[in-house]
Design an enzyme around this catalytic site. Structure first.
Site, PDB file in Angstrom:
ATOM      1  N   ASP A   1      -3.987   2.960   4.280  1.00  0.00           N
ATOM      2  CA  ASP A   1      -3.317   3.129   2.984  1.00  0.00           C
ATOM      3  C   ASP A   1      -1.898   2.569   3.041  1.00  0.00           C
ATOM      4  O   ASP A   1      -1.005   3.044   2.323  1.00  0.00           O
ATOM      5  CB  ASP A   1      -3.312   4.585   2.517  1.00  0.00           C
ATOM      6  CG  ASP A   1      -3.020   4.698   1.009  1.00  0.00           C
ATOM      7  OD1 ASP A   1      -3.193   3.689   0.296  1.00  0.00           O
ATOM      8  OD2 ASP A   1      -2.602   5.773   0.564  1.00  0.00           O
TER       9      ASP A   1
ATOM     10  N   HIS B   1       6.441  -0.606  -1.095  1.00  0.00           N
ATOM     11  CA  HIS B   1       7.258  -0.627  -2.315  1.00  0.00           C
ATOM     12  C   HIS B   1       8.648  -1.066  -1.887  1.00  0.00           C
ATOM     13  O   HIS B   1       9.095  -0.721  -0.784  1.00  0.00           O
ATOM     14  CB  HIS B   1       7.353   0.765  -2.946  1.00  0.00           C
ATOM     15  CG  HIS B   1       6.082   1.251  -3.554  1.00  0.00           C
ATOM     16  ND1 HIS B   1       5.680   0.916  -4.829  1.00  0.00           N
ATOM     17  CD2 HIS B   1       5.103   2.037  -3.053  1.00  0.00           C
ATOM     18  CE1 HIS B   1       4.512   1.496  -5.092  1.00  0.00           C
ATOM     19  NE2 HIS B   1       4.136   2.177  -4.027  1.00  0.00           N
TER      20      HIS B   1
ATOM     21  N   LYS C   1     -13.270   1.192  -6.803  1.00  0.00           N
ATOM     22  CA  LYS C   1     -12.290   2.263  -6.618  1.00  0.00           C
ATOM     23  C   LYS C   1     -12.115   3.070  -7.890  1.00  0.00           C
ATOM     24  O   LYS C   1     -11.839   2.510  -8.962  1.00  0.00           O
ATOM     25  CB  LYS C   1     -10.944   1.647  -6.206  1.00  0.00           C
ATOM     26  CG  LYS C   1      -9.829   2.649  -5.952  1.00  0.00           C
ATOM     27  CD  LYS C   1     -10.047   3.448  -4.673  1.00  0.00           C
ATOM     28  CE  LYS C   1      -9.011   4.550  -4.503  1.00  0.00           C
ATOM     29  NZ  LYS C   1      -7.761   4.096  -3.910  1.00  0.00           N
TER      30      LYS C   1
ATOM     31  N   HIS D   1      -3.301  -1.730   0.827  1.00  0.00           N
ATOM     32  CA  HIS D   1      -2.734  -2.364  -0.372  1.00  0.00           C
ATOM     33  C   HIS D   1      -1.978  -3.612   0.079  1.00  0.00           C
ATOM     34  O   HIS D   1      -0.950  -3.489   0.756  1.00  0.00           O
ATOM     35  CB  HIS D   1      -1.770  -1.406  -1.089  1.00  0.00           C
ATOM     36  CG  HIS D   1      -2.451  -0.164  -1.563  1.00  0.00           C
ATOM     37  ND1 HIS D   1      -2.966  -0.040  -2.839  1.00  0.00           N
ATOM     38  CD2 HIS D   1      -2.735   0.998  -0.923  1.00  0.00           C
ATOM     39  CE1 HIS D   1      -3.526   1.158  -2.960  1.00  0.00           C
ATOM     40  NE2 HIS D   1      -3.410   1.800  -1.814  1.00  0.00           N
ATOM     41  N   LEU D   2      -2.499  -4.773  -0.287  1.00  0.00           N
ATOM     42  CA  LEU D   2      -1.828  -6.025   0.105  1.00  0.00           C
ATOM     43  C   LEU D   2      -0.884  -6.520  -0.983  1.00  0.00           C
ATOM     44  O   LEU D   2      -0.102  -7.422  -0.741  1.00  0.00           O
ATOM     45  CB  LEU D   2      -2.865  -7.103   0.449  1.00  0.00           C
ATOM     46  CG  LEU D   2      -3.764  -6.798   1.653  1.00  0.00           C
ATOM     47  CD1 LEU D   2      -4.785  -7.920   1.861  1.00  0.00           C
ATOM     48  CD2 LEU D   2      -2.953  -6.581   2.931  1.00  0.00           C
ATOM     49  N   ARG D   3      -0.977  -5.936  -2.196  1.00  0.00           N
ATOM     50  CA  ARG D   3      -0.170  -6.393  -3.344  1.00  0.00           C
ATOM     51  C   ARG D   3      -0.508  -7.864  -3.652  1.00  0.00           C
ATOM     52  O   ARG D   3      -1.567  -8.343  -3.310  1.00  0.00           O
ATOM     53  CB  ARG D   3       1.331  -6.188  -3.111  1.00  0.00           C
ATOM     54  CG  ARG D   3       1.727  -4.794  -2.605  1.00  0.00           C
ATOM     55  CD  ARG D   3       1.340  -3.686  -3.559  1.00  0.00           C
ATOM     56  NE  ARG D   3       2.003  -2.421  -3.209  1.00  0.00           N
ATOM     57  CZ  ARG D   3       1.517  -1.228  -3.457  1.00  0.00           C
ATOM     58  NH1 ARG D   3       0.348  -1.079  -4.055  1.00  0.00           N
ATOM     59  NH2 ARG D   3       2.181  -0.138  -3.129  1.00  0.00           N
TER      60      ARG D   3
ATOM     61  N   HIS E   1      -9.921   8.065  -5.068  1.00  0.00           N
ATOM     62  CA  HIS E   1      -8.620   8.733  -4.907  1.00  0.00           C
ATOM     63  C   HIS E   1      -8.848  10.179  -5.339  1.00  0.00           C
ATOM     64  O   HIS E   1      -8.960  10.464  -6.528  1.00  0.00           O
ATOM     65  CB  HIS E   1      -7.533   8.066  -5.754  1.00  0.00           C
ATOM     66  CG  HIS E   1      -6.189   8.697  -5.546  1.00  0.00           C
ATOM     67  ND1 HIS E   1      -5.177   8.119  -4.826  1.00  0.00           N
ATOM     68  CD2 HIS E   1      -5.717   9.923  -5.910  1.00  0.00           C
ATOM     69  CE1 HIS E   1      -4.137   8.928  -4.767  1.00  0.00           C
ATOM     70  NE2 HIS E   1      -4.436  10.033  -5.425  1.00  0.00           N
TER      71      HIS E   1
ATOM     72  N   HIS F   1      -8.819   0.700   4.178  1.00  0.00           N
ATOM     73  CA  HIS F   1      -8.077   1.016   2.936  1.00  0.00           C
ATOM     74  C   HIS F   1      -6.672   0.459   3.081  1.00  0.00           C
ATOM     75  O   HIS F   1      -5.846   1.017   3.813  1.00  0.00           O
ATOM     76  CB  HIS F   1      -8.028   2.530   2.720  1.00  0.00           C
ATOM     77  CG  HIS F   1      -7.328   2.943   1.460  1.00  0.00           C
ATOM     78  ND1 HIS F   1      -7.861   3.856   0.579  1.00  0.00           N
ATOM     79  CD2 HIS F   1      -6.140   2.577   0.904  1.00  0.00           C
ATOM     80  CE1 HIS F   1      -7.049   4.035  -0.438  1.00  0.00           C
ATOM     81  NE2 HIS F   1      -5.977   3.262  -0.262  1.00  0.00           N
TER      82      HIS F   1
ATOM     83  N   ALA G   1       5.377   6.220  -4.829  1.00  0.00           N
ATOM     84  CA  ALA G   1       4.595   6.776  -3.723  1.00  0.00           C
ATOM     85  C   ALA G   1       4.014   5.645  -2.894  1.00  0.00           C
ATOM     86  O   ALA G   1       3.382   4.740  -3.447  1.00  0.00           O
ATOM     87  CB  ALA G   1       3.467   7.638  -4.276  1.00  0.00           C
TER      88      ALA G   1
ATOM     89  N   ASN H   1      -5.495  -2.040  -7.121  1.00  0.00           N
ATOM     90  CA  ASN H   1      -4.541  -1.498  -8.111  1.00  0.00           C
ATOM     91  C   ASN H   1      -3.335  -2.419  -8.315  1.00  0.00           C
ATOM     92  O   ASN H   1      -2.192  -2.010  -8.177  1.00  0.00           O
ATOM     93  CB  ASN H   1      -4.095  -0.073  -7.744  1.00  0.00           C
ATOM     94  CG  ASN H   1      -3.359   0.010  -6.423  1.00  0.00           C
ATOM     95  OD1 ASN H   1      -3.570  -0.804  -5.528  1.00  0.00           O
ATOM     96  ND2 ASN H   1      -2.493   1.003  -6.293  1.00  0.00           N
TER      97      ASN H   1
ATOM     98  N   HIS I   1      -8.078   8.480   2.097  1.00  0.00           N
ATOM     99  CA  HIS I   1      -6.831   9.109   2.591  1.00  0.00           C
ATOM    100  C   HIS I   1      -6.837  10.642   2.442  1.00  0.00           C
ATOM    101  O   HIS I   1      -6.018  11.204   1.725  1.00  0.00           O
ATOM    102  CB  HIS I   1      -5.598   8.509   1.926  1.00  0.00           C
ATOM    103  CG  HIS I   1      -5.694   8.254   0.440  1.00  0.00           C
ATOM    104  ND1 HIS I   1      -6.033   9.222  -0.465  1.00  0.00           N
ATOM    105  CD2 HIS I   1      -5.490   7.128  -0.272  1.00  0.00           C
ATOM    106  CE1 HIS I   1      -6.025   8.692  -1.672  1.00  0.00           C
ATOM    107  NE2 HIS I   1      -5.708   7.428  -1.590  1.00  0.00           N
TER     108      HIS I   1
HETATM  109  O1  DOR Z   1       0.991   6.555  -1.592  1.00  0.00           O
HETATM  110  C1  DOR Z   1       0.223   5.869  -2.249  1.00  0.00           C
HETATM  111  N1  DOR Z   1       0.520   4.577  -2.566  1.00  0.00           N
HETATM  112  N2  DOR Z   1      -0.912   6.402  -2.653  1.00  0.00           N
HETATM  113  C2  DOR Z   1      -1.718   5.763  -3.499  1.00  0.00           C
HETATM  114  O2  DOR Z   1      -2.695   6.331  -3.873  1.00  0.00           O
HETATM  115  C3  DOR Z   1      -1.375   4.413  -4.009  1.00  0.00           C
HETATM  116  C4  DOR Z   1      -0.457   3.723  -3.135  1.00  0.00           C
HETATM  117  C5  DOR Z   1       0.191   2.528  -3.815  1.00  0.00           C
HETATM  118  O3  DOR Z   1      -0.537   1.678  -4.339  1.00  0.00           O
HETATM  119  O4  DOR Z   1       1.424   2.440  -3.821  1.00  0.00           O
HETATM  120 ZN    ZN Z   2      -4.314   3.574  -1.394  1.00  0.00          ZN
END
Ligand code: DOR
Ligand code: ZN
Length: 366
Positions: free
Chosen positions: A255, A259, A107, A23-25, A144, A21, A271, A49, A182
Site C-alpha cells: 500500500d 503524497h 477495486k 499506488h504508482l500514481r 478497501h 497492492h 492519507a 485510484n 491492508h
Molecule cells: O493510506 C492510504 N493511501 N490508504 C488508501 O486507502 C489510499 C492510499 C492513497 O491512495 O493515498
Molecule cells: Zn491502497
C-alpha cells in the site's frame, strides 16, 4: 563497511517478491514510484485510484503503457492492472478486462473512504450484476474494508465493515474471490483465517511496524497517517502473527502511497505512506525481529502468486543485513515526498545496492 562486517552480516536470498497492492500514481511521479517498486518487486497489483479513476480496460492498458515507459532500463517488472469499480462497471467491460490478460482485479472503494474514492460505490448491492460476472470470470474483488458511516468511530471502521458488508457479500456471492486489502485489526485476521480459501488479505509493512502511538510521538505526525488508520498494539501483534504464520491467505501488499510533503503537512493532511524505497527491506526487518526470516519467502514471494493463479517468480532477490539510512525526503520543495523511516536506519539492504539507496547530498542532506 569493512570486509569483516561483510563477512559476518547475514544474507537472505528469496525468490523475487511481488507487491500485491501499490499506488504508482501517474505523470512525472511514475519515474520515482516505478523505479522504487521495480527494484524490489517482480510484479505489482497497481491500484486504479487515479483522478479520474481507471474504469475501463482501455484506460488500464494505457496506464500500463505509461508505467512501462517509466521503467528504468535493465529492470524487469510486470504491472498487474486493476479496474476501479463504479455503478457503471458493466459485465461486458469486465469480460474485456479478463480477456486482456493484463487486468487481475477490480477495486471496490466505498465512496468517501479514502484518497480518490469519490467515484466509488456506496451500496455494493447495486453492483450485483458486475459481481456475478466477476464470479464467473474468476476476477477477484479487491476491497478497501472500511465503512464510511460517520457515526462509526474511525478506529472501528474495519471491524464494522467486516460485519456489515464483507460477511454478507461473501454469502451473496459464494464463488467471488476477494482480497481484503491492508488489514489492520485482530478481527480481520480472525475473519480471514476462518474464511474459505477464495478469501485472502494483504498486510502492509507500516501496519506491521507501527501502532497508533506513532501518530502522536511528541506531536501530530502526518507522515504516519494512512487509511485504514494505525491501530492499537494488540492489533499490530495480531498482524505480525498472521504475516509470519505461514497461512497462504496472508500476503505482502505494501500500500505504498506517496503524497507530496505539502499535502501531508497540512491542516487536512492526505492519507498514505510512501514505503516503496525500503519496502522489502522493512518487511525483512519485521520477520527477522520475530526470528521468522524463513517465512518471508512464502509471504512475499509465493502466497500472492498462488492466490492470483500466476506463476511464482524464478529469479532471486538478495538482501544483506547492513544498515543504511533512508533519505529525509525525496525530491525538493513542495513536491518533495517523505518516505517511511525517513532519516533513520533500515537494517537490511538490497544487493546489488540500488543507486537510490546511496544517500546523495540532494536527497539526504535536507
Ligand atoms: O493510506 C492510504 N493511501 N490508504 C488508501 O486507502 C489510499 C492510499 C492513497 O491512495 O493515498
Ligand atoms: Zn491502497
Amino acid at each position: 563497511m569493512n570486509s569483516s562486517e561483510a563477512e559476518t552480516s547475514q544474507r537472505l536470498v528469496i525468490p523475487r517478491p511481488d507487491d500485491w497492492h501499490v499506488h504508482l500514481r501517474d505523470g512525472a511521479l511514475l519515474n520515482l514510484t516505478v523505479a522504487d517498486t521495480a527494484r524490489r518487486f517482480a510484479r505489482a497489483i497497481v491500484m486504479p485510484n487515479l483522478d479520474p479513476p481507471v474504469v475501463t480496460t482501455a484506460q488500464a492498458l494505457q496506464y500500463r503503457d505509461r508505467i512501462l515507459q517509466a521503467l528504468p532500463r535493465g529492470l524487469q517488472f510486470e504491472p498487474l492492472m486493476t479496474l476501479y469499480l463504479t455503478l457503471g462497471t458493466s459485465a461486458a467491460e469486465l469480460g474485456a478486462a479478463k480477456s486482456s490478460g493484463k487486468i487481475h482485479g477490480v477495486k471496490w472503494y466505498p465512496a468517501g473512504a479514502t484518497t480518490n474514492s469519490a467515484h466509488g460505490v456506496h451500496d455494493i448491492r447495486q453492483c450485483t450484476a458486475a459481481l456475478t460476472a466477476m464470479e464467473e470470470l474468476g476476477l477477484p474483488l479487491l476491497v478497501h474494508g472500511e465503512v464510511t458511516d460517520p457515526e462509526v468511530d474511525v478506529f472501528d471502521r474495519e471491524r464494522v465493515f467486516i460485519e456489515r458488508e464483507l460477511a454478507p457479500l461473501l454469502e451473496r456471492h459464494p464463488r467471488l474471490r476477494v482480497v481484503l486489502e491492508h488489514i489492520t485489526t485482530r478481527q480481520a485476521v480472525e475473519f480471514i483465517s476462518q474464511a474459505p480459501s477464495r478469501v485472502a488479505a494483504t498486510i502492509t509493512v507500516h501496519h506491521l511496524l507501527l501502532n497508533r502511538n506513532a501518530l502522536f510521538v511528541g506531536g501530530l505526525r502526518p507522515h504516519s497517517y494512512c487509511l485504514p488508520v494505525l491501530k492499537r498494539e494488540e492489533h499490530r501483534r495480531a498482524l505480525v502473527q498472521a504475516a509470519i504464520g505461514g497461512n497462504p491467505k496472508f500476503f505482502l501488499g505494501s500500500d505504498s502511497a506517496p503524497h507530496a510533503r505539502r499535502a501531508k503537512e497540512s491542516a487536512c493532511g492526505c492519507a498514505g505512506i510512501y514505503s516503496a524505497p525500503a519496502a522489502i527491506e522493512l518487511y525483512a526487518e519485521v520477520f527477522a525481529a520475530e526470528g521468522a526470516l524463513d517465512r518471508l519467502e512464502g509471504f512475499a514471494s509465493q502466497h500472492g502468486a498462488d492466490f492470483y493463479g500466476l506463476p511464482r517468480n524464478s529469479d532471486r532477490l538478495v538482501l544483506q543485513q547492513t544498515p543504511w539510512t533512508v533519505p529525509l525526503q525525496i525530491g525538493d520543495g513542495d513536491a518533495a515526498i517523505v518516505p517511511l523511516r525517513a532519516g533513520a536506519p533500515v537494517q537490511w539492504r538490497l544487493v546489488p545496492e540500488p543507486a537510490s539507496a546511496q544517500a546523495s547530498p540532494g536527497e539526504a542532506g535536507a
